[in-house]
Design a protein around this motif. Structure first.
Motif, mmCIF file in Angstrom:
data_model
loop_
_atom_site.group_PDB
_atom_site.id
_atom_site.type_symbol
_atom_site.label_atom_id
_atom_site.label_comp_id
_atom_site.label_asym_id
_atom_site.label_seq_id
_atom_site.Cartn_x
_atom_site.Cartn_y
_atom_site.Cartn_z
ATOM 1 N N SER A 21 -13.439 51.195 -27.398
ATOM 2 C CA SER A 21 -14.660 50.403 -27.242
ATOM 3 C C SER A 21 -15.269 50.045 -28.586
ATOM 4 O O SER A 21 -15.696 48.902 -28.820
ATOM 5 N N SER A 22 -15.317 51.014 -29.502
ATOM 6 C CA SER A 22 -15.912 50.739 -30.813
ATOM 7 C C SER A 22 -15.034 49.795 -31.627
ATOM 8 O O SER A 22 -15.544 48.967 -32.400
ATOM 9 N N ALA A 24 -13.309 47.375 -30.276
ATOM 10 C CA ALA A 24 -13.586 46.058 -29.697
ATOM 11 C C ALA A 24 -14.886 45.484 -30.256
ATOM 12 O O ALA A 24 -14.963 44.280 -30.571
ATOM 13 N N ARG A 25 -15.904 46.320 -30.388
ATOM 14 C CA ARG A 25 -17.178 45.855 -30.945
ATOM 15 C C ARG A 25 -17.016 45.463 -32.411
ATOM 16 O O ARG A 25 -17.559 44.440 -32.858
ATOM 17 N N PHE A 26 -16.277 46.267 -33.159
ATOM 18 C CA PHE A 26 -16.029 45.957 -34.564
ATOM 19 C C PHE A 26 -15.256 44.649 -34.691
ATOM 20 O O PHE A 26 -15.584 43.798 -35.528
ATOM 21 N N ALA A 28 -15.141 42.130 -32.639
ATOM 22 C CA ALA A 28 -15.992 40.996 -32.292
ATOM 23 C C ALA A 28 -16.912 40.625 -33.458
ATOM 24 O O ALA A 28 -17.147 39.434 -33.721
ATOM 25 N N ARG A 29 -17.420 41.622 -34.162
ATOM 26 C CA ARG A 29 -18.289 41.358 -35.308
ATOM 27 C C ARG A 29 -17.571 40.591 -36.410
ATOM 28 O O ARG A 29 -18.168 39.793 -37.126
ATOM 29 N N LYS A 72 -17.102 50.905 -38.620
ATOM 30 C CA LYS A 72 -16.450 51.130 -37.324
ATOM 31 C C LYS A 72 -16.704 52.546 -36.814
ATOM 32 O O LYS A 72 -17.006 52.750 -35.629
ATOM 33 N N LEU A 75 -20.150 53.116 -35.421
ATOM 34 C CA LEU A 75 -20.226 52.623 -34.039
ATOM 35 C C LEU A 75 -19.664 53.661 -33.067
ATOM 36 O O LEU A 75 -20.248 53.922 -32.013
ATOM 37 N N TYR A 76 -18.533 54.239 -33.436
ATOM 38 C CA TYR A 76 -17.884 55.246 -32.578
ATOM 39 C C TYR A 76 -18.779 56.470 -32.390
ATOM 40 O O TYR A 76 -19.020 56.923 -31.267
ATOM 41 N N GLN A 79 -21.848 55.929 -30.163
ATOM 42 C CA GLN A 79 -21.531 55.819 -28.740
ATOM 43 C C GLN A 79 -21.048 57.147 -28.165
ATOM 44 O O GLN A 79 -21.492 57.566 -27.085
#
Length: 219
Positions: A21-22, A24-26, A28-29, A72, A75-76, A79
């Motif tokens: 998940s993290s 994927a967020r990274f 996208a950024r 990254k 973010l992990y 979460q």
């Protein structure tokens, strides 16, 4: 009895879904086009810097790669901190190993911040200091499947690689254990038994509760 060397993510903590998940967020950024499974495949077993260079190119400057790793992994941790969990049965397994006096080390491609984030959550005084040696992916060693991280754990513990039993959940980690001359137990948290099969793998189990009930339990 063998000396025990554990990988971290997906092996002692059930963190791989949050890593995906993290990532994927990274991605996208930063406009990365890779899907989650491609990101995982590109970075599995690698150190943070190796993973970033696999995604952004080998010429990525070290300081920028390190900054991306910090972003990254922050973010992990943000979460996973809210839903932290050990792989099922790890606490009971570790406590039994500790009471029997088995020596334990940690060898992970994760960095010192992720290692501290994990170990600060070891429950109770009996498991404090469980790992007498921790080797991480920000120490300048190549990531898995290179055996360097596992060999460094054994060297710092002052033990023979042949006397070590590795716990791993990825093909890269299993390969690293084999190249280090160590036996392994495969944890099926991320991959199938077929994907983790190798001559040096003694057993493939879904979690530590299953291992404790198995004839392949090392104690």
């Amino acid at each position: 009895m063998p000396h025990l060397i554990f990988d971290m993510d997906g092996t002692i903590i059930d963190s791989m879904p949050v890593h995906r998940s993290s990532w994927a967020r990274f991605a996208a950024r930063h406009g990365l086009s890779e899907q989650a499974h491609e990101l995982e495949r590109a970075t599995s077993g690698r150190t943070g810097v190796e993973g970033m260079r696999a995604l952004f190119g080998a010429a990525l400057p070290l300081k920028l790669a390190q900054a991306y790793v910090h972003e990254k992994e922050t973010l992990y941790r943000e979460q996973f901190g809210a839903q932290f969990r050990w792989v099922n049965g790890f606490e009971r397994f570790a406590l039994r190993a500790r009471r029997l006096g088995l020596r334990c080390g940690l060898g992970t491609a994760g960095d010192r911040h992720n290692i501290r984030f994990c170990l600060e959550r070891l429950p109770g005084p009996e498991l404090a200091g469980l790992f007498e040696v921790c080797v991480g992916g920000d120490e300048g060693l190549p990531g898995k499947p290179d055996p360097a991280i596992f060999l460094a754990v054994a060297q710092r513990m002052g033990v023979s690689p042949a006397d070590c039993l590795v716990f791993e959940d990825t093909p890269a980690g299993i390969a690293a254990a084999g190249r280090a001359g160590m036996r392994a137990i495969a944890l099926l948290t991320s991959h199938s038994a077929e994907e983790l099969a190798a001559p040096h793998v003694l057993a493939a189990v879904p979690d530590y509760e299953a291992l404790l009930a198995s004839p392949h339990c090392p104690f």
